[in-house]
Design a protein around this motif. Structure first.
Motif, PDB file in Angstrom:
ATOM      1  N   TRP A 297      87.003  55.939 -37.759  1.00 58.26           N
ATOM      2  CA  TRP A 297      87.943  56.767 -37.007  1.00 58.26           C
ATOM      3  C   TRP A 297      87.859  56.458 -35.514  1.00 58.26           C
ATOM      4  N   ALA A 298      86.734  55.976 -35.059  1.00 58.07           N
ATOM      5  CA  ALA A 298      86.521  55.775 -33.626  1.00 58.07           C
ATOM      6  C   ALA A 298      87.469  54.736 -33.046  1.00 58.07           C
ATOM      7  N   ASP A 299      87.768  53.679 -33.798  1.00 56.42           N
ATOM      8  CA  ASP A 299      88.693  52.667 -33.285  1.00 56.42           C
ATOM      9  C   ASP A 299      89.862  52.419 -34.229  1.00 56.42           C
ATOM     10  N   SER A 300      90.109  53.359 -35.145  1.00 54.62           N
ATOM     11  CA  SER A 300      91.272  53.285 -36.044  1.00 54.62           C
ATOM     12  C   SER A 300      91.345  51.933 -36.744  1.00 54.62           C
ATOM     13  N   ALA A 301      90.254  51.581 -37.429  1.00 59.29           N
ATOM     14  CA  ALA A 301      90.180  50.251 -38.026  1.00 59.29           C
ATOM     15  C   ALA A 301      89.319  50.255 -39.277  1.00 59.29           C
ATOM     16  N   VAL A 302      89.422  49.171 -40.033  1.00 60.88           N
ATOM     17  CA  VAL A 302      88.503  48.879 -41.128  1.00 60.88           C
ATOM     18  C   VAL A 302      87.781  47.592 -40.770  1.00 60.88           C
ATOM     19  N   HIS A 303      86.463  47.615 -40.924  1.00 63.01           N
ATOM     20  CA  HIS A 303      85.617  46.491 -40.547  1.00 63.01           C
ATOM     21  C   HIS A 303      84.967  45.888 -41.785  1.00 63.01           C
ATOM     22  N   VAL A 304      84.570  44.627 -41.656  1.00 58.24           N
ATOM     23  CA  VAL A 304      83.848  43.945 -42.719  1.00 58.24           C
ATOM     24  C   VAL A 304      82.499  43.506 -42.167  1.00 58.24           C
ATOM     25  N   ILE A 305      81.466  43.669 -42.983  1.00 57.58           N
ATOM     26  CA  ILE A 305      80.109  43.292 -42.605  1.00 57.58           C
ATOM     27  C   ILE A 305      79.640  42.184 -43.529  1.00 57.58           C
ATOM     28  N   ARG A 306      79.170  41.116 -42.943  1.00 61.45           N
ATOM     29  CA  ARG A 306      78.593  40.014 -43.698  1.00 61.45           C
ATOM     30  C   ARG A 306      77.390  39.479 -42.921  1.00 61.45           C
ATOM     31  N   ASN A 307      76.257  39.409 -43.595  1.00 58.95           N
ATOM     32  CA  ASN A 307      75.030  38.895 -42.974  1.00 58.95           C
ATOM     33  C   ASN A 307      74.685  39.625 -41.677  1.00 58.95           C
ATOM     34  N   GLY A 308      74.898  40.936 -41.671  1.00 62.63           N
ATOM     35  CA  GLY A 308      74.531  41.752 -40.527  1.00 62.63           C
ATOM     36  C   GLY A 308      75.515  41.724 -39.373  1.00 62.63           C
TER      37      GLY A 308
ATOM     38  N   SER B 148      82.820  42.759 -38.103  1.00 64.61           N
ATOM     39  CA  SER B 148      84.048  42.319 -37.444  1.00 64.61           C
ATOM     40  C   SER B 148      85.222  43.127 -37.978  1.00 64.61           C
ATOM     41  N   ARG B 149      86.250  43.247 -37.162  1.00 68.82           N
ATOM     42  CA  ARG B 149      87.406  44.055 -37.514  1.00 68.82           C
ATOM     43  C   ARG B 149      88.302  43.277 -38.476  1.00 68.82           C
ATOM     44  N   LEU B 150      88.673  43.927 -39.575  1.00 69.66           N
ATOM     45  CA  LEU B 150      89.541  43.317 -40.577  1.00 69.66           C
ATOM     46  C   LEU B 150      90.965  43.834 -40.476  1.00 69.66           C
ATOM     47  N   VAL B 151      91.113  45.155 -40.291  1.00 66.73           N
ATOM     48  CA  VAL B 151      92.428  45.796 -40.161  1.00 66.73           C
ATOM     49  C   VAL B 151      92.396  46.712 -38.953  1.00 66.73           C
ATOM     50  N   SER B 152      93.369  46.590 -38.072  1.00 70.38           N
ATOM     51  CA  SER B 152      93.453  47.431 -36.878  1.00 70.38           C
ATOM     52  C   SER B 152      94.630  48.385 -36.968  1.00 70.38           C
ATOM     53  N   ASN B 153      94.649  49.347 -36.044  1.00 74.67           N
ATOM     54  CA  ASN B 153      95.799  50.236 -35.867  1.00 74.67           C
ATOM     55  C   ASN B 153      96.131  51.041 -37.121  1.00 74.67           C
ATOM     56  N   VAL B 154      95.086  51.623 -37.723  1.00 74.00           N
ATOM     57  CA  VAL B 154      95.265  52.533 -38.858  1.00 74.00           C
ATOM     58  C   VAL B 154      94.572  53.854 -38.497  1.00 74.00           C
ATOM     59  N   PRO B 155      95.212  54.706 -37.683  1.00 72.88           N
ATOM     60  CA  PRO B 155      94.587  55.952 -37.257  1.00 72.88           C
ATOM     61  C   PRO B 155      94.140  56.815 -38.430  1.00 72.88           C
ATOM     62  N   ALA B 156      92.989  57.448 -38.262  1.00 71.36           N
ATOM     63  CA  ALA B 156      92.409  58.352 -39.260  1.00 71.36           C
ATOM     64  C   ALA B 156      92.254  57.683 -40.622  1.00 71.36           C
ATOM     65  N   PRO B 157      91.538  56.544 -40.687  1.00 74.23           N
ATOM     66  CA  PRO B 157      91.319  55.882 -41.975  1.00 74.23           C
ATOM     67  C   PRO B 157      90.166  56.546 -42.711  1.00 74.23           C
ATOM     68  N   ALA B 158      90.437  57.174 -43.826  1.00 75.35           N
ATOM     69  CA  ALA B 158      89.407  57.948 -44.519  1.00 75.35           C
ATOM     70  C   ALA B 158      88.660  57.059 -45.522  1.00 75.35           C
ATOM     71  N   ASP B 159      88.366  57.573 -46.705  1.00 69.95           N
ATOM     72  CA  ASP B 159      87.467  56.919 -47.665  1.00 69.95           C
ATOM     73  C   ASP B 159      88.209  55.848 -48.460  1.00 69.95           C
ATOM     74  N   ILE B 160      87.993  54.603 -48.097  1.00 75.42           N
ATOM     75  CA  ILE B 160      88.732  53.463 -48.642  1.00 75.42           C
ATOM     76  C   ILE B 160      88.364  53.145 -50.089  1.00 75.42           C
ATOM     77  N   GLY B 161      89.257  52.402 -50.756  1.00 75.38           N
ATOM     78  CA  GLY B 161      88.998  51.912 -52.098  1.00 75.38           C
ATOM     79  C   GLY B 161      89.441  50.461 -52.209  1.00 75.38           C
ATOM     80  N   ILE B 162      88.979  49.754 -53.253  1.00 78.81           N
ATOM     81  CA  ILE B 162      89.334  48.348 -53.438  1.00 78.81           C
ATOM     82  C   ILE B 162      89.830  48.106 -54.857  1.00 78.81           C
ATOM     83  N   ASP B 163      91.043  47.545 -54.959  1.00 79.02           N
ATOM     84  CA  ASP B 163      91.577  47.052 -56.224  1.00 79.02           C
ATOM     85  C   ASP B 163      90.900  45.705 -56.462  1.00 79.02           C
TER      86      ASP B 163
END
Length: 313
Positions: free
Chosen positions: A262-273, A276-291
């Motif tokens: 919520w702090a930067d309205s984004a979804v991030h990806v973590i690899r090897n510690g 990095s930002r994967l998706v930006s400009n998504v205000p209030a992104p709550a509990d994500i899921g993956i197909d």
């Protein structure tokens, strides 16, 4: 019979504005941008027509998304929460699987969800509720009221039980947030509830996921900049440091970790510690899921009544 609603699968949208309560949002223009050198996540659609969507859980066998809807104040016991079911192969089709106040069902402000067999487990303020994932039949609940749970938020299924975060917050009638509770993680086995972790080091725990390959949990706390790894009986360890204000966290089969902020309205990806930002400009992104069949990330937009979908590179 479940009520079916046909909603548009929109491929582009206008500017949106959302307030992440006491977290500041980034700009409000939709789209996807990434950090330098990172792959681009392609926006592939959205499903509208929700009411305060908090969590998305993908069911690979039925090929559907479950979407929990608070439908009001996240702390209010109003028995009007509901869970929608969206076809993953046709996200314009949504059915209502569970509705509070109907068919003898109690559901106040549903948040995180997890699947085990045919049971859909749902965190609901101070109760762990159970439903048949196919029919919506109510299987009852495990109460955490004796443990004085305040704000059950997310949950995950591990080999030895179900683990649930308690963020310890409360929202008043005007939407003001306080933290009268305790930062905790509960473990539930059958009808037995135990406290698995407690204390300020949990940083207002929110998202939780089981990392089978690492035999550990991944924590996405709302109250600090660290995404954490945690093993019961030990203190949480810093996995990566980013913007904070985290909500949902998901593990991919290749070891990547996805976390919404919520702090930067984004979804991030973590690899090897490294985060990095994967998706930006998504205000209030709550509990994500993956197909996992289509490699699509589903992002519930808490304040905008919709779920957006992005192709994961």
């Amino acid at each position: 019979m479940h009520r079916t609603v046909h909603v548009g699968a929109v491929l582009c949208s206008a500017a949106l504005v959302a307030c992440a309560k006491d977290q500041s949002s980034a700009d409000s223009t939709t789209g996807s941008t990434t950090d330098a050198g990172a792959a681009v996540a392609e926006r592939v659609g959205e499903t509208a027509g929700f009411n305060v969507p908090e969590s998305v859980r993908y069911d690979a066998e039925l090929d559907v998304f479950y979407v929990s809807n608070v439908n009001g104040n996240p702390s209010q016991k109003d028995n009007n929460g509901f869970i929608a079911r969206v076809r993953a192969d046709s996200t314009g089709v949504m059915t209502i699987l569970v509705e509070g106040g109907k068919r003898g069902i109690f559901l106040n402000a549903p948040k995180g969800m997890a699947l085990s067999g045919d049971t859909l487990f749902v965190a609901d303020i101070d109760m762990l509720r159970k439903f048949n994932r196919r029919t919506g039949e109510y299987f009852g609940a495990v109460s955490l009221r004796e443990q004085k749970a305040t704000f059950l938020n997310d949950l995950t299924v591990a080999p030895d039980g179900i683990y649930i975060t308690d963020t310890g917050i409360v929202f008043d009638a005007k939407g003001g947030m306080t933290h009268p509770g305790v930062n905790r993680i509960f473990k539930v086995v059958g009808m037995t509830v135990t406290e698995a972790a407690t204390g300020d080091s949990l940083l207002n725990p929110n998202g939780i996921a089981w990392d089978a390959s690492g035999n550990r949990f991944i924590l996405a706390p709302f109250g600090g900049p660290q995404v954490q790894s945690w093993v019961p009986g030990q203190s949480p360890a810093t996995l990566a440091t980013g913007p904070g204000g985290y909500d949902g966290v998901e593990m991919a089969s290749d070891g990547r970790i996805f976390v919404s902020s919520w702090a930067d309205s984004a979804v991030h990806v973590i690899r090897n510690g490294r985060i990095s930002r994967l998706v930006s400009n998504v205000p209030a992104p709550a509990d994500i899921g993956i197909d996992t069949k289509r490699n699509v990330l589903a992002i519930p937009r808490f304040n905008d009544g919709k779920v957006e979908y992005y192709r994961i590179p």
